[in-house]
Design a protein around this motif. Structure first.
Motif, PDB file in Angstrom:
ATOM      1  N   LYS A  30      10.446   1.688   2.866  1.00 37.82           N
ATOM      2  CA  LYS A  30       9.195   1.689   2.106  1.00 37.82           C
ATOM      3  C   LYS A  30       8.982   2.969   1.313  1.00 37.82           C
ATOM      4  N   HIS A 218       1.179  -0.353   3.714  1.00 38.90           N
ATOM      5  CA  HIS A 218       0.393  -1.531   4.115  1.00 38.90           C
ATOM      6  C   HIS A 218       1.004  -2.241   5.316  1.00 38.90           C
ATOM      7  N   SER A 219       0.144  -2.850   6.102  1.00 41.66           N
ATOM      8  CA  SER A 219       0.578  -3.773   7.143  1.00 41.66           C
ATOM      9  C   SER A 219      -0.506  -4.817   7.345  1.00 41.66           C
ATOM     10  N   SER A 220      -0.095  -6.052   7.653  1.00 45.54           N
ATOM     11  CA  SER A 220      -1.067  -7.093   7.968  1.00 45.54           C
ATOM     12  C   SER A 220      -1.669  -6.867   9.359  1.00 45.54           C
ATOM     13  N   SER A 253      -4.497  -1.577   5.795  1.00 47.67           N
ATOM     14  CA  SER A 253      -4.446  -2.864   5.103  1.00 47.67           C
ATOM     15  C   SER A 253      -4.839  -2.665   3.649  1.00 47.67           C
ATOM     16  N   ASP A 271       3.472  -9.470   0.960  1.00 49.99           N
ATOM     17  CA  ASP A 271       3.506  -9.432   2.417  1.00 49.99           C
ATOM     18  C   ASP A 271       3.831 -10.839   2.922  1.00 49.99           C
ATOM     19  N   SER A 274       1.217 -12.601   5.093  1.00 45.51           N
ATOM     20  CA  SER A 274      -0.122 -12.905   4.580  1.00 45.51           C
ATOM     21  C   SER A 274      -0.403 -14.401   4.669  1.00 45.51           C
TER      22      SER A 274
END
Length: 473
Positions: A30, A218-220, A253, A271, A274
């Motif tokens: 990332k 970012h992460s869910s 998020s 993502d 998502s």
């Protein structure tokens, strides 16, 4: 000139940015990210969760901060005034463009500030579709981003030319920006991509760029969140109920309701976890509609149709689709009215009532007042379905052959994923529209209306045949 990320802690100390048990480093896949330096935990129900990062208010970059900088930097103020009043985003990008030029030139124009150096820590490669190459953008053909990206690039080109024209007559800025070719349209597009992909919506300062916090991925299933404290500092806090091991990446998020297209357009990735499925497609008037131009002018923005999957069911809406499918026989009228000062304005009338100010809710307005709402809904459903079928055909068409040496792996990955997601959604939406059409065709009012139309057509054919039979030659 780029600065190594290892120099960021020194910049942070110099500018009172505090890192608490976390650090910025290079992640596996990332780019830059923030990781914990020790085991961390915030028990469920904790009122005060551990602070991981704090950024002083005067480092937060937004339109207001740019205006404050202009008070201290007379040369920049001259540039800002020459460019004129524009959306806050343009002011921030203009500020960043100047910092970029200062870093690329030995000329000393304007006043240096912490962002002059911080800009050198930011990545030189950003994978938003607006910076994809000509070999990569065909991946978007038929998707909801095809038109959006093209429109965005044209807008960026217009902005850059506007800035060039406005500042070329100012000697110091002509010398720094244009005469030596220090900056180009490519730089403006790159800065826009940085801005859109790194902006945060702060509770007190609004849309802003925040150094260091903008390094967080970012992460869910995020482990942290950002906020502003009583001193208006931007802070990063551990989420209640979260525990982290040393070396684990800290995430936030970027938004759990954004569609695949929105994520790719704004952040350069999709993502896969998502659950939000939606898309927005352009919708044109009927090509033979004599009122087409008036409808577009009155609507005042690009006409679109929204499609989404909500709890397994397909829903769609489009205010313009309703405007597209009504005409004078239904009660639609356009009039040019003149005010007391002689200014002319196009006004929209629906069944003799001025509804110009309600045009953004035209779907609701017409559905409630049309004498045959089911007939109108059928017209609209047919129009929308035809529009979706055109886009689906484009999505299913064979992609141009691409050379792996000219198409980056991440662009290919996310471009194909977007096509897959939108193809599935369009197929299901078209099927749902087909079912809706069949249901409407059984409605009593629709059956009666179609029956009357057939009778009228039969009478018309009979009259024509009768006239042709009278031959007195």
């Amino acid at each position: 000139m780029a600065l190594p990320i290892q120099d960021l802690p020194a910049w942070a100390r110099l500018n009172d940015v505090s890192f608490d048990n976390v650090e910025v480093t290079t992640t596996v896949d990332k780019g830059y990210g923030v990781v914990s330096q020790k085991d961390l935990a915030a028990p469920e129900g904790t009122v005060e969760t551990p602070q991981l990062l704090a950024v002083p208010h005067d480092l937060i970059l937004n339109s207001l901060a740019v205006e404050e900088h202009a008070k201290e930097d007379k040369e920049f103020k001259q540039l800002l005034e020459a460019v004129g009043h524009h959306p806050p985003r343009v002011n921030v990008l203009l500020f960043l463009l100047v910092q970029l030029a200062r870093n690329s030139s030995h000329a000393h124009v304007g006043v240096s500030n912490p962002w002059t150096q911080y800009l050198q820590f930011l990545p030189k490669t950003v994978l938003l579709p607006t910076v994809w190459t000509e070999d990569e953008r065909p991946l978007l053909k038929g998707t909801s981003l095809e038109v959006a990206v093209g429109a965005k690039l044209r807008a960026l080109d217009n902005e850059f030319e506007m800035i060039r024209e406005a500042s070329s007559d100012i000697p110091c800025w002509n010398g720094l920006l244009w005469h030596s070719g220090t900056v180009s349209l490519k730089d403006w597009v790159h800065l826009d991509a940085l801005y859109r992909s790194r902006c945060l919506e702060l509770p007190k300062s609004g849309e802003s760029m925040v150094p260091c916090i903008d390094m967080i991925n970012h992460s869910s299933d995020p482990s942290a969140y950002y906020d502003q404290n009583s001193d208006y500092k931007a802070v990063l806090l551990l989420r209640p109920g979260v525990s982290m091991s040393k070396g684990q990446e800290v995430t936030i998020s970027y938004g759990d309701t954004k569609s695949a297209a929105e994520m790719l357009f704004s952040y350069g990735f999709i993502d896969p976890k998502s659950t939000s499925e939606s898309l927005v497609l352009p919708l044109a008037p009927f090509p033979d509609d004599p009122l087409a131009k008036a409808k577009l002018v009155a609507f005042g923005k690009a006409p679109k149709v929204h499609v989404a999957r909500d709890s397994g069911s397909i829903r769609w809406d489009s205010n313009f689709a309703y405007l597209k499918c009504v005409n004078e026989e239904d009660g639609l009228d356009f009039r040019i009215l003149q005010d007391n000062e002689g200014n002319q304005q196009l006004r929209v009338f629906w069944q003799d009532e001025d509804v110009t100010d309600q045009i953004s809710e035209f779907q609701k307005l017409v559905a409630q007042t049309h004498p045959l709402p089911e007939v109108l809904r059928l017209r609209v459903a047919v129009s929308v379905q035809e529009n979706l079928e055109i886009h689906l055909e484009q999505l299913k068409s064979e992609l141009p052959r691409h050379d792996s040496s000219t198409v980056r792996e991440e662009c290919l990955k996310h471009g194909l994923l977007l096509r897959q997601i939108e193809t599935s959604l369009l197929e299901d939406a078209i099927q749902a529209l087909e079912q809706e059409k069949n249901s409407l065709l059984e409605a009593e009012n629709v059956v009666a209306y179609l029956g009357s139309m057939e009778t009228s057509n039969s009478d018309l054919v009979g009259e024509e045949a009768s006239n042709e039979a009278d031959d007195f030659s």
